[in-house]
Enzyme design. Structure first.
Site, PDB file in Angstrom:
ATOM      1  N   ARG A 245      89.564 126.182  18.530  1.00 35.24           N
ATOM      2  CA  ARG A 245      90.557 125.596  17.625  1.00 35.24           C
ATOM      3  C   ARG A 245      90.046 124.283  17.055  1.00 35.24           C
ATOM      4  O   ARG A 245      89.458 123.469  17.787  1.00 35.24           O
ATOM      5  CB  ARG A 245      91.896 125.393  18.346  1.00 35.24           C
ATOM      6  CG  ARG A 245      92.505 126.712  18.746  1.00 35.24           C
ATOM      7  CD  ARG A 245      93.957 126.625  19.177  1.00 35.24           C
ATOM      8  NE  ARG A 245      94.350 127.921  19.727  1.00 35.24           N
ATOM      9  CZ  ARG A 245      94.741 128.956  18.984  1.00 35.24           C
ATOM     10  NH1 ARG A 245      94.825 128.841  17.682  1.00 35.24           N
ATOM     11  NH2 ARG A 245      95.049 130.123  19.553  1.00 35.24           N
ATOM     12  N   ASP A 246      90.278 124.103  15.750  1.00 32.19           N
ATOM     13  CA  ASP A 246      89.878 122.864  15.095  1.00 32.19           C
ATOM     14  C   ASP A 246      90.662 121.702  15.702  1.00 32.19           C
ATOM     15  O   ASP A 246      91.866 121.802  15.954  1.00 32.19           O
ATOM     16  CB  ASP A 246      90.150 122.957  13.582  1.00 32.19           C
ATOM     17  CG  ASP A 246      89.415 121.891  12.794  1.00 32.19           C
ATOM     18  OD1 ASP A 246      88.497 122.244  12.039  1.00 32.19           O
ATOM     19  OD2 ASP A 246      89.768 120.696  12.934  1.00 32.19           O
ATOM     20  N   ILE A 247      89.982 120.581  15.928  1.00 28.22           N
ATOM     21  CA  ILE A 247      90.605 119.414  16.553  1.00 28.22           C
ATOM     22  C   ILE A 247      91.649 118.783  15.624  1.00 28.22           C
ATOM     23  O   ILE A 247      92.545 118.081  16.077  1.00 28.22           O
ATOM     24  CB  ILE A 247      89.500 118.397  16.952  1.00 28.22           C
ATOM     25  CG1 ILE A 247      89.971 117.494  18.078  1.00 28.22           C
ATOM     26  CG2 ILE A 247      89.002 117.603  15.759  1.00 28.22           C
ATOM     27  CD1 ILE A 247      88.854 116.693  18.727  1.00 28.22           C
TER      28      ILE A 247
ATOM     29  N   ASN B   5      82.066 125.564   4.171  1.00 26.32           N
ATOM     30  CA  ASN B   5      81.637 124.451   3.322  1.00 26.32           C
ATOM     31  C   ASN B   5      80.134 124.257   3.445  1.00 26.32           C
ATOM     32  O   ASN B   5      79.569 124.442   4.527  1.00 26.32           O
ATOM     33  CB  ASN B   5      82.359 123.168   3.749  1.00 26.32           C
ATOM     34  CG  ASN B   5      83.859 123.249   3.515  1.00 26.32           C
ATOM     35  OD1 ASN B   5      84.296 123.868   2.549  1.00 26.32           O
ATOM     36  ND2 ASN B   5      84.634 122.629   4.388  1.00 26.32           N
TER      37      ASN B   5
ATOM     38  N   GLU C 257      81.103 118.467   6.962  1.00 30.06           N
ATOM     39  CA  GLU C 257      81.027 117.278   7.834  1.00 30.06           C
ATOM     40  C   GLU C 257      80.123 117.512   9.029  1.00 30.06           C
ATOM     41  O   GLU C 257      79.432 116.596   9.469  1.00 30.06           O
ATOM     42  CB  GLU C 257      82.421 116.904   8.341  1.00 30.06           C
ATOM     43  CG  GLU C 257      83.336 116.348   7.269  1.00 30.06           C
ATOM     44  CD  GLU C 257      84.790 116.269   7.747  1.00 30.06           C
ATOM     45  OE1 GLU C 257      85.042 116.420   8.956  1.00 30.06           O
ATOM     46  OE2 GLU C 257      85.654 116.067   6.887  1.00 30.06           O
ATOM     47  N   VAL C 258      80.153 118.726   9.568  1.00 24.01           N
ATOM     48  CA  VAL C 258      79.353 119.038  10.756  1.00 24.01           C
ATOM     49  C   VAL C 258      78.262 120.020  10.343  1.00 24.01           C
ATOM     50  O   VAL C 258      78.558 121.110   9.827  1.00 24.01           O
ATOM     51  CB  VAL C 258      80.228 119.636  11.881  1.00 24.01           C
ATOM     52  CG1 VAL C 258      79.376 119.937  13.106  1.00 24.01           C
ATOM     53  CG2 VAL C 258      81.369 118.679  12.245  1.00 24.01           C
TER      54      VAL C 258
ATOM     55  N   HIS D 252      79.793 126.784  10.088  1.00 20.95           N
ATOM     56  CA  HIS D 252      81.044 127.234  10.716  1.00 20.95           C
ATOM     57  C   HIS D 252      81.955 127.847   9.670  1.00 20.95           C
ATOM     58  O   HIS D 252      82.031 127.391   8.541  1.00 20.95           O
ATOM     59  CB  HIS D 252      81.757 126.086  11.425  1.00 20.95           C
ATOM     60  CG  HIS D 252      81.868 124.836  10.622  1.00 20.95           C
ATOM     61  ND1 HIS D 252      80.826 123.942  10.504  1.00 20.95           N
ATOM     62  CD2 HIS D 252      82.879 124.327   9.879  1.00 20.95           C
ATOM     63  CE1 HIS D 252      81.192 122.932   9.730  1.00 20.95           C
ATOM     64  NE2 HIS D 252      82.427 123.151   9.325  1.00 20.95           N
ATOM     65  N   MET D 253      82.641 128.891  10.096  1.00 23.28           N
ATOM     66  CA  MET D 253      83.641 129.534   9.258  1.00 23.28           C
ATOM     67  C   MET D 253      85.010 129.046   9.713  1.00 23.28           C
ATOM     68  O   MET D 253      85.339 129.131  10.894  1.00 23.28           O
ATOM     69  CB  MET D 253      83.526 131.053   9.416  1.00 23.28           C
ATOM     70  CG  MET D 253      84.590 131.823   8.660  1.00 23.28           C
ATOM     71  SD  MET D 253      84.429 133.587   9.000  1.00 23.28           S
ATOM     72  CE  MET D 253      83.130 134.028   7.852  1.00 23.28           C
ATOM     73  N   HIS D 254      85.798 128.484   8.778  1.00 26.16           N
ATOM     74  CA  HIS D 254      87.175 128.105   9.082  1.00 26.16           C
ATOM     75  C   HIS D 254      88.055 129.335   8.909  1.00 26.16           C
ATOM     76  O   HIS D 254      87.994 129.996   7.863  1.00 26.16           O
ATOM     77  CB  HIS D 254      87.690 127.053   8.090  1.00 26.16           C
ATOM     78  CG  HIS D 254      86.997 125.725   8.132  1.00 26.16           C
ATOM     79  ND1 HIS D 254      87.549 124.607   8.720  1.00 26.16           N
ATOM     80  CD2 HIS D 254      85.804 125.321   7.634  1.00 26.16           C
ATOM     81  CE1 HIS D 254      86.729 123.577   8.579  1.00 26.16           C
ATOM     82  NE2 HIS D 254      85.666 123.977   7.931  1.00 26.16           N
TER      83      HIS D 254
HETATM   84  P1  5GP Z   1      83.618 120.857   7.682  1.00 28.35           P
HETATM   85  O1  5GP Z   1      84.251 119.782   6.860  1.00 28.35           O
HETATM   86  O2  5GP Z   1      82.246 120.462   8.189  1.00 28.35           O
HETATM   87  O3  5GP Z   1      83.647 122.202   7.035  1.00 28.35           O
HETATM   88  O4  5GP Z   1      84.571 121.001   8.939  1.00 28.35           O
HETATM   89  C1  5GP Z   1      84.330 120.435  10.186  1.00 28.35           C
HETATM   90  C2  5GP Z   1      85.552 120.696  11.014  1.00 28.35           C
HETATM   91  O5  5GP Z   1      85.242 120.443  12.373  1.00 28.35           O
HETATM   92  C3  5GP Z   1      86.736 119.777  10.662  1.00 28.35           C
HETATM   93  O6  5GP Z   1      87.861 120.574  10.289  1.00 28.35           O
HETATM   94  C4  5GP Z   1      86.970 118.985  11.944  1.00 28.35           C
HETATM   95  O7  5GP Z   1      88.338 118.743  12.188  1.00 28.35           O
HETATM   96  C5  5GP Z   1      86.326 119.848  13.011  1.00 28.35           C
HETATM   97  N1  5GP Z   1      85.771 119.117  14.137  1.00 28.35           N
HETATM   98  C6  5GP Z   1      84.919 118.054  14.076  1.00 28.35           C
HETATM   99  N2  5GP Z   1      84.585 117.635  15.305  1.00 28.35           N
HETATM  100  C7  5GP Z   1      85.245 118.454  16.179  1.00 28.35           C
HETATM  101  C8  5GP Z   1      85.291 118.520  17.605  1.00 28.35           C
HETATM  102  O8  5GP Z   1      84.676 117.746  18.328  1.00 28.35           O
HETATM  103  N3  5GP Z   1      86.059 119.494  18.145  1.00 28.35           N
HETATM  104  C9  5GP Z   1      86.773 120.379  17.379  1.00 28.35           C
HETATM  105  N4  5GP Z   1      87.492 121.292  18.030  1.00 28.35           N
HETATM  106  N5  5GP Z   1      86.741 120.357  16.031  1.00 28.35           N
HETATM  107  C10 5GP Z   1      85.983 119.395  15.438  1.00 28.35           C
END
Ligand code: 5GP
Length: 116
Positions: free
Chosen positions: A30-32, A88, A96-97, A101-103
């Protein structure tokens, strides 16, 4: 060798996360910072930084992201109403990461795809 991110620590269970699925190829948690009632990230266990780094050798793993998304959508009870899958890429894509990853987002009407 691509650099690890915090997601590798989640895969290895070195830091806490609400992991909802894991197999030999992918992990889902689950997304944080959930943006919808259901917001799950599905990631390859192998570090692939961005979509730009995907190779033919990753095709099985990339396909697994979709089959796991489908299974989790059913489990979350959002399959029939519908949901959105998002990946993304790099700065303009809002990544961001840097571990691909697929949301999986759903559980409410999401409206039209936001661009900009
Ligand atoms: P991006 O913007 O890279 O597509 O999405 C990164 C996602 O990772 C964001 O929705 C953010 O809330 C989630 N995220 C970042 N760090 C962590 C973490 O340590 N744990 C969890 N569960 N989600 C994270």
């Amino acid at each position: 060798m691509a650099e690890e991110t915090i997601f590798s620590k989640i895969i290895r269970k070195e830091i806490p996360a609400d992991i909802v699925y894991q197999d030999d190829l992918v992990t889902a948690f689950r997304d944080i910072n959930p943006r919808a009632p259901s917001h799950i990230l599905i990631i390859p266990n192998k570090v692939i930084p961005t979509v730009n780094d995907v190779t033919e050798a990753d095709e099985l793993t990339m396909g697994r992201l979709f089959t796991v998304a489908q299974k989790l959508a059913k489990e979350e009870g959002i399959a029939e109403d519908g949901y959105r899958l998002l990946v993304n890429c790099n700065t303009y894509g809002g990544q961001e990461v840097y571990h691909i990853h697929m949301h999986l987002v759903g559980g409410k009407p999401l409206g039209p795809l936001l661009v900009g």
